[in-house]
Design a protein around this motif. Structure first.
Motif, PDB file in Angstrom:
ATOM      1  N   PRO A   1      53.444  26.332  36.691  1.00  0.00           N
ATOM      2  CA  PRO A   1      53.548  24.928  36.297  1.00  0.00           C
ATOM      3  C   PRO A   1      54.560  24.198  37.174  1.00  0.00           C
ATOM      4  O   PRO A   1      55.638  24.719  37.464  1.00  0.00           O
ATOM      5  N   LEU A   2      54.216  22.993  37.618  1.00  0.00           N
ATOM      6  CA  LEU A   2      55.104  22.237  38.503  1.00  0.00           C
ATOM      7  C   LEU A   2      55.439  20.855  37.954  1.00  0.00           C
ATOM      8  O   LEU A   2      56.612  20.503  37.824  1.00  0.00           O
ATOM      9  N   ALA A   3      54.414  20.053  37.623  1.00  0.00           N
ATOM     10  CA  ALA A   3      54.672  18.667  37.235  1.00  0.00           C
ATOM     11  C   ALA A   3      53.596  18.184  36.276  1.00  0.00           C
ATOM     12  O   ALA A   3      52.515  18.784  36.167  1.00  0.00           O
ATOM     13  N   TYR A   4      53.904  17.076  35.607  1.00  0.00           N
ATOM     14  CA  TYR A   4      53.011  16.539  34.573  1.00  0.00           C
ATOM     15  C   TYR A   4      53.103  15.017  34.596  1.00  0.00           C
ATOM     16  O   TYR A   4      54.168  14.442  34.821  1.00  0.00           O
ATOM     17  N   ALA A   5      51.971  14.372  34.335  1.00  0.00           N
ATOM     18  CA  ALA A   5      51.937  12.926  34.111  1.00  0.00           C
ATOM     19  C   ALA A   5      50.951  12.645  32.987  1.00  0.00           C
ATOM     20  O   ALA A   5      49.880  13.243  32.930  1.00  0.00           O
ATOM     21  N   GLY A   6      51.324  11.757  32.079  1.00  0.00           N
ATOM     22  CA  GLY A   6      50.467  11.425  30.944  1.00  0.00           C
ATOM     23  C   GLY A   6      51.133  10.375  30.073  1.00  0.00           C
ATOM     24  O   GLY A   6      51.934   9.564  30.563  1.00  0.00           O
TER      25      GLY A   6
ATOM     26  N   ASN B   1      60.028  11.064  52.808  1.00  0.00           N
ATOM     27  CA  ASN B   1      61.182  10.395  52.203  1.00  0.00           C
ATOM     28  C   ASN B   1      61.271  10.649  50.700  1.00  0.00           C
ATOM     29  O   ASN B   1      61.781   9.815  49.943  1.00  0.00           O
ATOM     30  N   TYR B   2      60.762  11.808  50.271  1.00  0.00           N
ATOM     31  CA  TYR B   2      60.779  12.123  48.837  1.00  0.00           C
ATOM     32  C   TYR B   2      61.370  13.496  48.600  1.00  0.00           C
ATOM     33  O   TYR B   2      61.030  14.449  49.297  1.00  0.00           O
ATOM     34  N   LYS B   3      62.241  13.597  47.607  1.00  0.00           N
ATOM     35  CA  LYS B   3      62.912  14.855  47.297  1.00  0.00           C
ATOM     36  C   LYS B   3      62.631  15.325  45.869  1.00  0.00           C
ATOM     37  O   LYS B   3      63.230  16.296  45.415  1.00  0.00           O
ATOM     38  N   GLY B   4      61.742  14.654  45.168  1.00  0.00           N
ATOM     39  CA  GLY B   4      61.464  15.001  43.778  1.00  0.00           C
ATOM     40  C   GLY B   4      60.525  16.179  43.645  1.00  0.00           C
ATOM     41  O   GLY B   4      60.101  16.804  44.629  1.00  0.00           O
ATOM     42  N   VAL B   5      60.152  16.466  42.381  1.00  0.00           N
ATOM     43  CA  VAL B   5      59.379  17.668  42.101  1.00  0.00           C
ATOM     44  C   VAL B   5      57.959  17.590  42.653  1.00  0.00           C
ATOM     45  O   VAL B   5      57.409  18.571  43.127  1.00  0.00           O
ATOM     46  N   PHE B   6      57.335  16.405  42.602  1.00  0.00           N
ATOM     47  CA  PHE B   6      55.987  16.258  43.141  1.00  0.00           C
ATOM     48  C   PHE B   6      55.811  14.876  43.756  1.00  0.00           C
ATOM     49  O   PHE B   6      55.703  14.733  44.958  1.00  0.00           O
ATOM     50  N   MET B   7      55.759  13.844  42.932  1.00  0.00           N
ATOM     51  CA  MET B   7      55.746  12.476  43.432  1.00  0.00           C
ATOM     52  C   MET B   7      56.107  11.533  42.284  1.00  0.00           C
ATOM     53  O   MET B   7      56.075  11.935  41.111  1.00  0.00           O
ATOM     54  N   PRO B   8      56.483  10.297  42.591  1.00  0.00           N
ATOM     55  CA  PRO B   8      56.826   9.349  41.530  1.00  0.00           C
ATOM     56  C   PRO B   8      55.699   9.215  40.513  1.00  0.00           C
ATOM     57  O   PRO B   8      54.513   9.230  40.861  1.00  0.00           O
ATOM     58  N   GLY B   9      56.087   9.098  39.244  1.00  0.00           N
ATOM     59  CA  GLY B   9      55.122   9.028  38.154  1.00  0.00           C
ATOM     60  C   GLY B   9      54.926  10.355  37.458  1.00  0.00           C
ATOM     61  O   GLY B   9      54.322  10.412  36.385  1.00  0.00           O
ATOM     62  N   PHE B  10      55.431  11.429  38.046  1.00  0.00           N
ATOM     63  CA  PHE B  10      55.338  12.760  37.457  1.00  0.00           C
ATOM     64  C   PHE B  10      56.730  13.237  37.063  1.00  0.00           C
ATOM     65  O   PHE B  10      57.719  12.901  37.707  1.00  0.00           O
ATOM     66  N   LYS B  11      56.770  14.054  36.027  1.00  0.00           N
ATOM     67  CA  LYS B  11      58.021  14.701  35.655  1.00  0.00           C
ATOM     68  C   LYS B  11      57.858  16.208  35.793  1.00  0.00           C
ATOM     69  O   LYS B  11      56.740  16.734  35.785  1.00  0.00           O
ATOM     70  N   ALA B  12      58.973  16.895  35.936  1.00  0.00           N
ATOM     71  CA  ALA B  12      58.926  18.350  36.032  1.00  0.00           C
ATOM     72  C   ALA B  12      58.315  18.927  34.759  1.00  0.00           C
ATOM     73  O   ALA B  12      58.591  18.462  33.649  1.00  0.00           O
ATOM     74  N   TRP B  13      57.464  19.917  34.947  1.00  0.00           N
ATOM     75  CA  TRP B  13      56.814  20.573  33.800  1.00  0.00           C
ATOM     76  C   TRP B  13      57.287  22.022  33.775  1.00  0.00           C
ATOM     77  O   TRP B  13      57.004  22.786  34.696  1.00  0.00           O
ATOM     78  N   LYS B  14      58.039  22.365  32.752  1.00  0.00           N
ATOM     79  CA  LYS B  14      58.655  23.691  32.655  1.00  0.00           C
ATOM     80  C   LYS B  14      58.387  24.321  31.289  1.00  0.00           C
ATOM     81  O   LYS B  14      59.301  24.470  30.472  1.00  0.00           O
ATOM     82  N   PRO B  15      57.139  24.703  31.032  1.00  0.00           N
ATOM     83  CA  PRO B  15      56.840  25.360  29.759  1.00  0.00           C
ATOM     84  C   PRO B  15      57.428  26.766  29.728  1.00  0.00           C
ATOM     85  O   PRO B  15      57.773  27.342  30.773  1.00  0.00           O
ATOM     86  N   TYR B  16      57.532  27.324  28.546  1.00  0.00           N
ATOM     87  CA  TYR B  16      58.037  28.684  28.398  1.00  0.00           C
ATOM     88  C   TYR B  16      57.121  29.673  29.117  1.00  0.00           C
ATOM     89  O   TYR B  16      57.582  30.634  29.734  1.00  0.00           O
TER      90      TYR B  16
END
Length: 380
Positions: A52-57, A158-173
């Motif tokens: 799992p890497l990133a999520y948007a919803g 020019n981006y250092k985030g997890v995937f791209m703007p609009g997504f957040k890191a997704w770290k399920p168990y």
């Protein structure tokens, strides 16, 4: 942080005939439109070892769709589902079932890539746009290709985030172990009758690719079916797109079956590379992935054809892994059965030991195996 790096900027030119005016640095991601992204993500994690890497919803402000981003090695998948009726995603799923919508290509300049391809005849999918957040910016643009498949150009320097703007890191168990998949080796498109040359010319003219190799119906045929194929590649060899079309045969070919059930042209399969195909395929089989099988007789004389290899033939034969050789080395490959309900997309696992070809010596055994599956489905 992206697993992609800038080493490809210094890559030597593998395909000297390619103009490579964009240029392309690699496959950024592959996006599939699917009926249930949450369940599809679980499948690709559990069965294929993606992380799992990133999520948007809804939680990130999206109202019409949800996307899960998975990663393994340098392979990234986006699984996207609609949240409301109507719209492009529902229409795509209704027409094609689950399938690849976008093959995203990593570039240094997404505006330049868009302008260069559109002025050469590409149809715009969307014009360049910049997405920003506290981690920087990503520039995207897109063009249409065969069927309803699109290419998205991704500029992320020019981006250092997890995937791209609009997504957040997704770290399920739940984070299952990977199976050793490294990168996208090639992606194969199926197109309709007499359309192969049209799309090969598109990749040459619009994107600066050149033909690596071609196969006609004498190369790829069995007693019953045949197809034609040409492989287009960019200059540094990181992007390879074989394009298949049907050829006349006694019965319905796999390309015709695909086009019938996919309802048009589209991505037939992704070839994913590994450094140890025996370990990878063993892990996948243990996780429930089903592969095409060839008769045991294939292995009786295979070493006479391909010569000495590093691997023990016994585990290769037990797993059904195919072997082929070209002037630069050999390769090991195996193909899954369709991974979707419709007999459309499948996945190839490939390990290259110097070879740069695509397994021509295995075509007859492979396509006879596909025909046995077609016959069981009543579509041959």
């Amino acid at each position: 942080m992206s697993t992609l790096d800038n080493t490809s900027l210094q890559l030597p030119k593998e395909n000297p005939q390619a103009e490579d005016f964009l240029p392309l640095l690699g496959t950024d991601y592959v996006e599939l439109y699917v009926g249930n992204a949450k369940q599809a993500a679980h499948y690709y994690m559990s069965a294929w070892g993606f992380q799992p890497l990133a999520y948007a919803g809804l939680e990130t402000g999206l109202k019409d769709r949800v996307s899960y981003v998975l990663e393994q090695g340098k392979i990234r998948l986006i699984l996207t589902s609609p949240l409301k009726p109507g719209g492009e995603i529902n229409k795509h799923i209704d027409s094609h079932g689950d399938g690849v919508k976008a093959i995203a290509l990593w570039v240094d300049d997404a505006r330049h890539s868009f302008n260069e391809t559109v002025k050469r005849g590409a149809e715009a999918y969307f014009e360049p746009k910049t997405l920003q957040d506290g981690e920087g910016e990503v520039v995207l643009s897109g063009i249409h290709t065969y069927g309803e498949t699109v290419h998205v150009f991704v500029e992320r320097k020019n981006y250092k985030g997890v995937f791209m703007p609009g997504f957040k890191a997704w770290k399920p168990y739940y984070q299952p172990t990977n199976v050793g998949l490294k990168y996208v080796d090639h992606m194969v498109g199926n197109v309709g009758w007499n359309e192969m040359n049209k799309w090969c010319e598109f990749y040459a003219k619009v994107m600066g690719f050149a033909q690596l190799v071609s196969f006609d119906d004498k190369d790829i045929s069995t007693e019953y079916t045949a197809l034609m194929s040409k492989v287009m590649s960019n200059g540094n060899g990181r992007i390879k797109f074989p394009i298949n079309e049907p050829a006349d045969g006694r019965k319905k070919s796999q390309i015709e079956e695909y086009i019938e059930f996919y309802n048009g042209a589209g991505v037939q399969h992704m070839a994913l590379a590994t450094d140890n195909i025996i370990e990878t395929v063993s892990s996948l089989r243990d996780r429930g992935i089903e592969f095409l099988t060839v008769p045991a007789s294939y292995y009786e004389d295979v070493l006479d054809r391909v010569g000495e290899i590093d691997e023990d033939l016994v585990p290769l034969s037990e797993l059904g892994i195919l072997i082929d050789r070209d002037d630069e080395g050999y390769l090991l490959q195996i193909f899954t059965k369709p991974i979707l309900d419709r007999p459309t997309m499948f996945i190839e696992i490939i390990q290259r030991k110097g070879a740069k070809s695509f397994g021509k010596g295995n075509f007859k055994a492979l396509f006879e195996a596909i025909e046995r599956e077609q016959e069981s489905r009543g579509t041959l």
